[in-house]
Design an enzyme around this catalytic site. Structure first.
Site, PDB file in Angstrom:
ATOM      1  N   ASN A 169      42.520  31.995  42.037  1.00 21.01           N
ATOM      2  CA  ASN A 169      42.710  33.060  42.298  1.00 21.01           C
ATOM      3  C   ASN A 169      44.169  34.328  42.188  1.00 21.01           C
ATOM      4  O   ASN A 169      44.018  35.035  41.011  1.00 21.01           O
ATOM      5  CB  ASN A 169      41.764  34.241  43.122  1.00 21.01           C
ATOM      6  CG  ASN A 169      41.670  35.386  43.411  1.00 21.01           C
ATOM      7  OD1 ASN A 169      41.457  35.779  42.815  1.00 21.01           O
ATOM      8  ND2 ASN A 169      42.821  35.787  44.510  1.00 21.01           N
ATOM      9  N   SER A 196      38.874  36.635  33.764  1.00 23.19           N
ATOM     10  CA  SER A 196      38.825  37.505  33.093  1.00 23.19           C
ATOM     11  C   SER A 196      37.681  38.160  32.099  1.00 23.19           C
ATOM     12  O   SER A 196      37.956  37.195  31.107  1.00 23.19           O
ATOM     13  CB  SER A 196      39.674  38.084  33.344  1.00 23.19           C
ATOM     14  OG  SER A 196      40.016  40.148  32.709  1.00 23.19           O
ATOM     15  N   TYR A 203      48.384  38.813  29.365  1.00 25.20           N
ATOM     16  CA  TYR A 203      47.364  38.559  30.210  1.00 25.20           C
ATOM     17  C   TYR A 203      45.866  37.925  29.793  1.00 25.20           C
ATOM     18  O   TYR A 203      45.776  36.941  30.613  1.00 25.20           O
ATOM     19  CB  TYR A 203      47.434  39.804  30.852  1.00 25.20           C
ATOM     20  CG  TYR A 203      46.346  39.650  31.924  1.00 25.20           C
ATOM     21  CD1 TYR A 203      46.346  39.417  33.229  1.00 25.20           C
ATOM     22  CD2 TYR A 203      44.699  40.202  31.882  1.00 25.20           C
ATOM     23  CE1 TYR A 203      46.213  39.151  34.694  1.00 25.20           C
ATOM     24  CE2 TYR A 203      44.227  40.375  33.097  1.00 25.20           C
ATOM     25  CZ  TYR A 203      44.452  39.851  33.884  1.00 25.20           C
ATOM     26  OH  TYR A 203      43.275  39.565  34.913  1.00 25.20           O
ATOM     27  N   SER A 244      46.934  34.169  29.177  1.00 20.16           N
ATOM     28  CA  SER A 244      46.411  33.516  30.200  1.00 20.16           C
ATOM     29  C   SER A 244      45.073  32.996  30.655  1.00 20.16           C
ATOM     30  O   SER A 244      44.503  32.228  31.795  1.00 20.16           O
ATOM     31  CB  SER A 244      47.082  34.231  31.495  1.00 20.16           C
ATOM     32  OG  SER A 244      47.282  35.410  31.846  1.00 20.16           O
ATOM     33  N   LYS A 245      44.378  34.136  30.347  1.00 24.74           N
ATOM     34  CA  LYS A 245      42.899  34.297  30.920  1.00 24.74           C
ATOM     35  C   LYS A 245      42.147  33.134  30.689  1.00 24.74           C
ATOM     36  O   LYS A 245      40.538  32.864  30.941  1.00 24.74           O
ATOM     37  CB  LYS A 245      42.435  35.731  31.434  1.00 24.74           C
ATOM     38  CG  LYS A 245      43.101  35.968  32.202  1.00 24.74           C
ATOM     39  CD  LYS A 245      43.039  35.842  33.862  1.00 24.74           C
ATOM     40  CE  LYS A 245      43.713  36.698  35.600  1.00 24.74           C
ATOM     41  NZ  LYS A 245      43.853  36.046  36.409  1.00 24.74           N
TER      42      LYS A 245
END
Length: 244
Positions: A87, A140, A152, A155-156
């Site tokens: 997480n 995400s 970001y 990365s997700k």
């Protein structure tokens, strides 16, 4: 609902991680809560019921040596561990043109490498002894629909690739799934541009906001025996947003 065992949760001290810890404890499942913030872990311990089933461990998930030491601890003290929730993550809310190289490294080290390190060493603990278990990766909506923060979003998206590949690598013993929530009511939400929040919410078919507890419900399901036939899947927890 559960097999006997314990669940590791990274980024456990706040937001979605804290909700996952709480839901696991409500299911009478012991949790090893990991976070980089010692004081936040202390507060987590004080705020939770079922404290006798909650263990805390402070580490930086982007440091492989620290993750190795953590799994030595798990092997010695919690050999019945059979669940992992990747997480932990950070969001800098920057346009790609504003990123400095060290900031790119920081996001990728935490959001991707941390999940890789935990997945590798957790898998090694269970797979070699042919023990059954489950990994859930927190991705995400930005992985599927893009993000104003490209690093970001990258990365997700990587976590979805990691999920599918680990599902293959660890079959048939360890199930690996991902959850890709829409914007969730956490402190991180304040960093997202208002126009982007409005865009996400306007596209959703269900008009009630997604809360950390809602994400935790899905994670707990995927950890449980009720999800025993799911692996390599990504659960879009997005109120039906961006249906095409």
């Amino acid at each position: 609902m559960w097999n006997s065992g314990k669940v590791i949760v990274t980024g456990a001290a706040s937001g979605i991680g804290k909700a996952i810890v709480n839901h696991c404890l409500q299911e009478q499942t012991a949790v090893i809560a990991c976070d980089i913030k010692e004081d936040a872990l202390y507060d987590l311990k004080q705020s939770m019921g079922g404290k006798e089933r909650l263990y805390t461990y402070r580490l930086d998930i982007s440091k492989y040596e620290e993750v190795e030491k953590f799994f030595e601890y798990v092997t010695e003290e919690h050999p019945d561990t059979n669940g992992l929730v990747n997480n932990a993550g950070i969001y800098l809310a920057k346009n790609i043109m504003q990123y400095e190289p060290e900031e790119i490294d920081r996001v990728l080290d935490i959001n991707i490498k941390g999940a890789v390190y935990f997945s590798k060493l957790f898998g090694k603990c269970l797979f070699e002894s042919k023990r059954r278990g489950s990994i859930v990766n927190l991705s995400s909506v930005s992985a599927l629909d893009g993000s104003t923060d490209a690093i970001y979003g990258l990365s997700k998206a990587a976590l979805i690739g990691l999920t599918k590949s680990c599902a293959i690598n660890y079959s048939p013993y360890i199930r690996v799934n991902a959850v890709a929530p829409t914007i969730v009511q956490t402190p991180m939400m304040s960093q997202i541009p208002a126009w982007r929040v409005e865009e996400y919410l306007a596209s959703e078919l269900i008009d009630t906001p997604v809360l950390p507890e809602d994400v935790a419900d899905t994670v707990v399901f995927l950890l449980s025996e009720k999800a025993r036939h799911y692996t390599g899947a990504t659960f879009d927890l997005n109120n039906g947003g961006y249906l095409r």
